[in-house]
Motif scaffolding. Structure first.
Motif: not given
Lengths: 145, 550
Positions: B161-171, B249-258, A57-59, B239-242
């Motif tokens: 050490f994020l809640p889950r993996k994080f992927k970025i793409a650029v076009t 735990a992915r950011i898509k869930i955080l954005v949807a819930e928040m 947990n990296g918070r 800080l706020h991801g589950r």
């Protein structure tokens, strides 16, 4: 948030030096799962102790960085809890001043593991710490000392 | 191409040294497997069904000939003579030994490569358009910003050490060839009125068990503001991801819930409280990187009329050769989807031979595509025939780029510890049957993507025909989705109905294609037909014979 003593038996400093620990009886203790930077008043003189409940947990790293950005270098920020030796780098680069290590953790990982991990960790990142530095600064001639 | 300076090299060398020490401590029993796991994952090392798998980063899919030659060497020395190119432009070695990995990383470092952050709950390898810098429809070359993001995210202490993996793409082009809207953060670059780059930031895309198309977070972000905004977006997520449920735990869930607005407010509140001076050098760094890519652009050549009298060569030109933004050149896509082949696999000999071809015919440069193929981006038009002849010799001249047999597939249950069904045999069989079929009829624009489990590494949600392998009562079962899209009109495919067993799946796919051909008007693609007629005609076609038999 509580004011309480901690169970650190050793203190790892940013230099890699490991010293016998002393408790922090007057620390302001934060749990990164429930506390935010707003829980630390500006101008506070107490050290702030952030507890990692799990190494996964990296918070705590983000909380430390927020505090360092808001309070500057004068705030003493200390980590304790479940951290791996390899996370000492992350802690110090995120703004922690010290890591409290229990006797049990020291024995589990080996007395030299923390210092070894810190010395073998990558020190020079692209983006600098709050206090400056970093590869980009060196490349573009604005190294802060 | 971007070339390392002493700082880049020192960082990669140090990381390889650090991992050697971590492996030694694990082998000595000083850290447990649980504790070693996040450390090895952040260096691309998975424990799979049969062995350790090492995933090597190919930042934004760009390789030099020497780097590809090294990948071939590693396949030969440390694997079983082949490697697997992935949808995120990396390569995987499926048969590595833990004791060899540190040596492999040293070899990679010697050619300015690494495996940093190719797995784990951190910011992964940044991906982009495989035709960056050469595509005719490009507004902004996305490689400089992709390299800037690589540097920013590499070993970022806050985001390891994020809640889950994080992927970025650029076009940076009209057509999205990087599945940008299926990423945690997608960035679309364009040019502002004064010629400066501007960036639209999208957030919350992803696949897995909760597929989402990203939503627009902010349009027209300037270069000086780009990294501060991204850094704050990651911080709010950290800080706020589950962390109570890895599937949420992915950011898509955080954005949807928040809610997007609340998430955006948190990001800008964080920005307002920070000293952004650590990002002051980012525009200068971008300019330094951009200059390197600009210097590597090739000078125009006199255009050539290519002789198309050979039908096989003409077919290959039509399907595998793309118009170039620089006069006199073409971009050649090398299909790793020959009939019956494993999608994305290349042998050591093939990698070395393609490296030689790149040296002779493509400014020593190779790209890896999102669809698991390779590209020679700088082939002079008068050398196309020589390249084709060489590829024929190598068995790599299949003229099927963008056709139905250009299948994406994950490793599936043949390798992956998470898989619930095999992907590879399904892809192999379909590639043979679809290749035959597309010789007779137009199957351009049909994308067939196969995932061996709900994690969707084979991007089945984003395919016009998606196939998801599941375990149903201890039998492999394949669910079909239709009308997904990975391009600029990204959408999640719709589940057609119950799954098919492995034996009946190919015929069901054929019946779906029959229905598509019968229903399509004026060259419509499958997604357009589906939007017009809905699911029922396809469902009826796919299931009617099975229902009759029952």
């Amino acid at each position: 948030m509580t004011d309480q003593t901690n169970d650190g038996d050793w203190v790892l400093e940013k230099s890699g030096e490991l010293k016998p620990g002393s408790s922090l009886p007057d620390s302001l203790n934060l749990d990164p799962d429930t506390h935010g930077p707003g829980d630390v008043p500006l101008g506070i003189n107490q050290p702030v102790l952030i507890t990692f409940n799990s190494f996964a947990n990296g918070r705590g790293f983000s909380l430390a960085r927020q505090l360092r950005e808001r309070h500057g270098p004068s705030l003493r920020i200390v980590a304790q809890g479940h951290l791996l030796p390899d996370q000492a780098r992350h802690a110090f680069q995120s703004g922690f001043d010290e890591i409290l290590i229990s006797d049990n953790a020291l024995k589990a990982y080996g007395a030299h593991a923390w210092d070894t991990a810190l010395q073998t960790a990558v020190g020079a990142l692209y983006l600098g710490e709050v206090s400056g530095g970093g590869i980009w600064s060196r490349r573009h001639g604005h190294e802060l000392t | 191409m971007y070339t390392y300076d002493a700082h880049d090299q020192a960082l990669v060398d140090a990381r390889a040294h650090e991992f050697r020490d971590q492996v030694a401590r694990r082998l000595a029993g000083q850290i447990s497997e649980d504790e070693f796991k996040p450390l090895r994952l952040q260096n691309g090392l998975y424990l799979q069904l049969h062995a350790y798998m090492l995933r090597v980063a190919i930042p934004y899919g760009v390789l030099s000939a020497d780097q590809l030659r090294m990948l071939g060497f590693l396949a030969e020395r440390y694997d079983r003579g082949y490697g697997h190119f992935t949808t995120r432009q990396n390569i995987q070695y499926n048969w590595t030994q833990l004791s060899d990995v540190a040596d492999m990383l040293d070899h990679l470092a010697s050619v300015q490569m690494h495996a940093i952050q190719t797995s784990g709950n951190c910011i992964r390898n940044v991906t982009t358009d495989a035709y960056a810098g050469v595509a005719a429809d490009e507004w902004v070359d996305p490689r400089p910003v992709a390299e800037l993001l690589r540097q920013w995210s590499t070993l970022h202490p806050e985001f390891a050490f994020l809640p889950r993996k994080f992927k970025i793409a650029v076009t940076g082009a009209a057509e999205d060839r990087a599945a940008m809207k299926f990423h945690d953060i997608g960035i679309a670059a364009s040019l502002g009125e004064n010629g400066e780059p501007l960036f639209d930031i999208w957030v919350g895309g992803g696949q897995g068990r909760t597929p989402r198309v990203a939503v627009l977070f902010e349009a027209g972000v300037s270069l000086p503001n780009l990294l501060p905004v991204l850094d704050a977006m990651l911080r709010v997520y950290n800080l706020h991801g589950r962390r109570d449920n890895k599937y949420k735990a992915r950011i898509k869930i955080l954005v949807a819930e928040m809610g997007l607005e609340a998430y955006r407010d948190e990001v800008y509140a964080d920005l307002a409280n920070r000293d952004g001076s650590v990002f002051d050098e980012a525009p200068k760094e971008y300019a330094r990187i951009e200059a390197q890519f600009a210097a590597a652009q090739q000078p125009p050549l006199t255009p050539t009329n290519v002789d198309r009298t050979d039908p096989a060569f003409a077919a290959w030109l039509d399907e595998n050769v793309m118009a170039h933004r620089v006069e006199g050149y073409a971009a050649v896509t090398i299909s790793l989807k020959s009939k019956g082949a494993i999608p994305g696999d290349a042998t050591a000999d093939q990698m070395k031979a393609i490296a030689d071809l790149a040296e002779r015919h493509s400014a020593s440069e190779v790209r890896v595509t999102h669809r698991q193929n390779l590209v020679l981006p700088w082939v002079p038009q008068d050398e196309l025939r020589a390249v084709f002849d060489a590829l024929v010799e190598l068995g790599l001249a299949e003229a099927n780029i963008g056709l139905a047999s250009d299948i994406i597939a994950c490793p599936g249950l043949d390798y992956c510890a998470l898989a619930t069904a095999r992907s590879i045999p399904v892809a192999q069989r379909l590639s043979i049957e679809l290749r035959e079929r597309e010789r007779r009829e137009d199957l351009r624009g049909i994308t067939v993507n196969i995932s061996g489990c709900i994690n969707a590494c084979g991007h089945h949600h984003a395919a016009t025909i998606g196939i998801l392998g599941l375990n149903k009562a201890e039998q492999e079962n394949y669910q079909v989705t239709l009308a997904g899209r990975a391009d600029e009109g990204a959408q999640v495919g719709s589940i057609l109905g119950p799954g098919f067993d492995a034996e009946s799946l190919p015929s069901a796919i054929h019946r779906i294609l029959d229905a598509f051909q019968a229903l399509r008007k004026d060259g419509e693609d499958l997604a357009s037909v589906y939007a017009r007629v809905g699911k029922d005609p396809f469902k009826q076609a796919a299931f009617a014979p099975l229902e009759q038999a029952a």
